[in-house]
Design an enzyme around this catalytic site. Structure first.
Site, short mmCIF file in Angstrom:
data_model
loop_
_atom_site.label_atom_id
_atom_site.label_comp_id
_atom_site.label_asym_id
_atom_site.label_seq_id
_atom_site.Cartn_x
_atom_site.Cartn_y
_atom_site.Cartn_z
N LYS A 184 7.51 12.85 -30.47
CA LYS A 184 5.94 12.78 -30.50
C LYS A 184 5.52 12.18 -31.71
CE LYS A 184 5.77 14.88 -26.54
NZ LYS A 184 5.16 15.24 -25.02
C1 LIG Z 1 5.52 15.93 -24.28
C2 LIG Z 1 4.56 16.05 -23.05
C3 LIG Z 1 4.33 17.40 -22.65
C4 LIG Z 1 4.83 18.69 -23.21
O1 LIG Z 1 6.14 18.68 -23.30
P1 LIG Z 1 7.31 19.69 -24.25
O2 LIG Z 1 8.51 18.89 -24.11
O3 LIG Z 1 7.15 20.85 -23.24
O4 LIG Z 1 6.76 20.10 -25.68
C5 LIG Z 1 3.21 17.62 -21.77
N1 LIG Z 1 2.62 16.64 -21.10
C6 LIG Z 1 3.00 15.62 -21.47
C7 LIG Z 1 1.84 14.43 -21.11
C8 LIG Z 1 3.84 15.07 -22.43
O5 LIG Z 1 4.02 13.80 -22.98
#
Ligand SMILES: *Cc1c(COP(=O)(O)O)cnc(C)c1O
Length: 389
Positions: A184
């Site tokens: 991210k």
């Molecule tokens: C990354 C992401 C999440 C959450 O991911 P985690 O790995 O649990 O932190 C949720 N929704 C979307 C659209 C994502 O890209």
């Protein structure tokens, strides 16, 4: 992974991160401390919300957001079939039913024009996603939710730092949720954040992330306040973020401007390099959007299908270029097929998801890397064009 491989993504960590993590180690305070508070105030500020509640992952944050809104068995939540699976899984965790709405092929987000026909008396929320970080329609979803008198949950896990019509992502819904997995815009290794202006929702999330304890002032088992530490008025979870992770988050938030600027530069390099390349559709930045760029996803034109796309991805991987088919449709994964969804349920999402390729993307990608990735992509495309001819 070999030395020459260009990875799909890579966190950008500096001496700032190292210094703050070491500071936490030396302090001996590893959970519930000042780093969490500082991290929360950074994210609250960037997302334009009064409250931010740090949690152990974006998925945990979505789970808490739905619980805090009182969504449960018998309820329906409208969402997109074209996202990372966690956005719909959270709906199943609380025992509610995800009701998918097909996407708009231009923005890849849920088509606002199709929402009202999916509404039933059981519809209790709209869970919208900024797919690949694109915030389009967030204001329209908010208006539809307001008209229906139900909350909008903004899964902004891919959109930290993005602004739309001057408003930061995270501020469009009653609740927003960010995720900090290493691919991210910022990372804490694992982590997430719930953001909201609603005091009650914030307090509920603070309690539920911490074993159902009172939201404030319970300290830790070492403080004098052990009575509060050992009472649990709610059925909660352990969804806390450690101080080590929060330290990473603070360092990354201090560097957010620089990280986003680099992401924008890399995206611009790709766009300039691939502009005019045949057979691919580039990600479009729509008017009003100031993007922070989660990923760089290109799409093959409609004469291609999943088979050709997968061959191209495999060929690029053999040339040590990391790519991925972001995303397979959620409704075609087994836990959702059991609800009666199948191929043909959402034709636009399915057609798009058969043709997408996420290219290597992170702040430290060099112009040379970008050129190498594009050369390899062009080689794979020319092979497909040759075998077609
Ligand atoms: C990354 C992401 C999440 C959450 O991911 P985690 O790995 O649990 O932190 C949720 N929704 C979307 C659209 C994502 O890209």
């Amino acid at each position: 992974m070999s030395e020459t491989e260009i990875p799909l993504s890579k966190p950008d960590l500096s001496s700032v991160e190292e210094e703050l993590v070491v500071r936490v180690l030396r302090s001996g305070r590893l959970s519930i401390g000042p780093m969490q508070e500082e991290f929360e105030s950074h994210v609250a500020k960037v997302s334009g919300c009064r409250h931010a509640v740090a949690v152990s992952s974006g998925t945990a944050g979505l789970h808490l957001a739905l619980l805090a809104l009182g969504i449960g068995p018998g309820d329906e939540v409208i969402t997109t079939p074209f996202s990372f699976i966690a956005s719909a899984n959270a709906i199943l965790y609380v025992g509610a039913k995800p009701v998918f709405v097909d996407i708009c092929p231009k923005t890849l987000n849920m088509d606002p024009g199709r929402i009202e026909q999916a509404v039933t008396p059981r519809t209790k929320a709209i869970l919208a996603v900024e797919t690949f970080g694109n915030p389009l329609y967030m204001d329209e979803y908010a208006a539809i939710a307001a008209k229906l008198e139900i909350p909008l949950v903004e899964d902004c896990c891919e959109a930290l730092g993005t602004r739309y019509k001057g408003r930061p992502c995270g501020s469009f819904g009653r609740v927003g949720v960010f995720g900090f997995y290493p691919n991210k815009q910022i990372t804490t290794g694992e982590g997430g954040m719930v953001v909201t202006d609603d005091d009650r929702v914030a307090d509920c999330c603070r309690s539920l992330r911490n074993q159902g304890r009172e939201p404030k002032g319970t300290g830790s088992p070492n403080t004098s306040n052990t009575g509060a530490w050992l009472s649990h008025p709610n059925l909660g979870y352990n969804y806390r973020l450690s101080e080590l992770q929060a330290a990473l988050g603070v360092a990354q938030m201090r560097r957010l401007g620089q990280l986003i600027q680099r992401r924008q530069e890399v995206a611009t390099m790709y766009i300039n390099r691939l502009l005019g390349a045949g057979d691919i559709v580039l990600p479009a930045v729509q008017p009003g959007v100031d993007p922070s760029w989660f990923v760089f996803v290109v799409r093959l034109s409609t004469q291609y299908g999943a088979e050709e796309r997968d061959r191209i991805i495999n060929g690029m991987r053999l040339h040590e270029v990391g790519c991925a088919p972001y995303f397979p449709c959620i409704h075609l994964q087994p836990p959702y097929r059991r609800l009666g969804y199948g191929p043909g349920s959402f034709p636009i999402a399915e057609s798009v998801s058969h043709r997408t390729i996420a290219l290597p993307f992170h702040p430290r990608l060099s112009a040379r890397d970008v050129d190498l990735v594009c050369q390899t992509l062009e080689l794979m495309l020319s092979r497909e064009q040759f075998s077609r001819a």
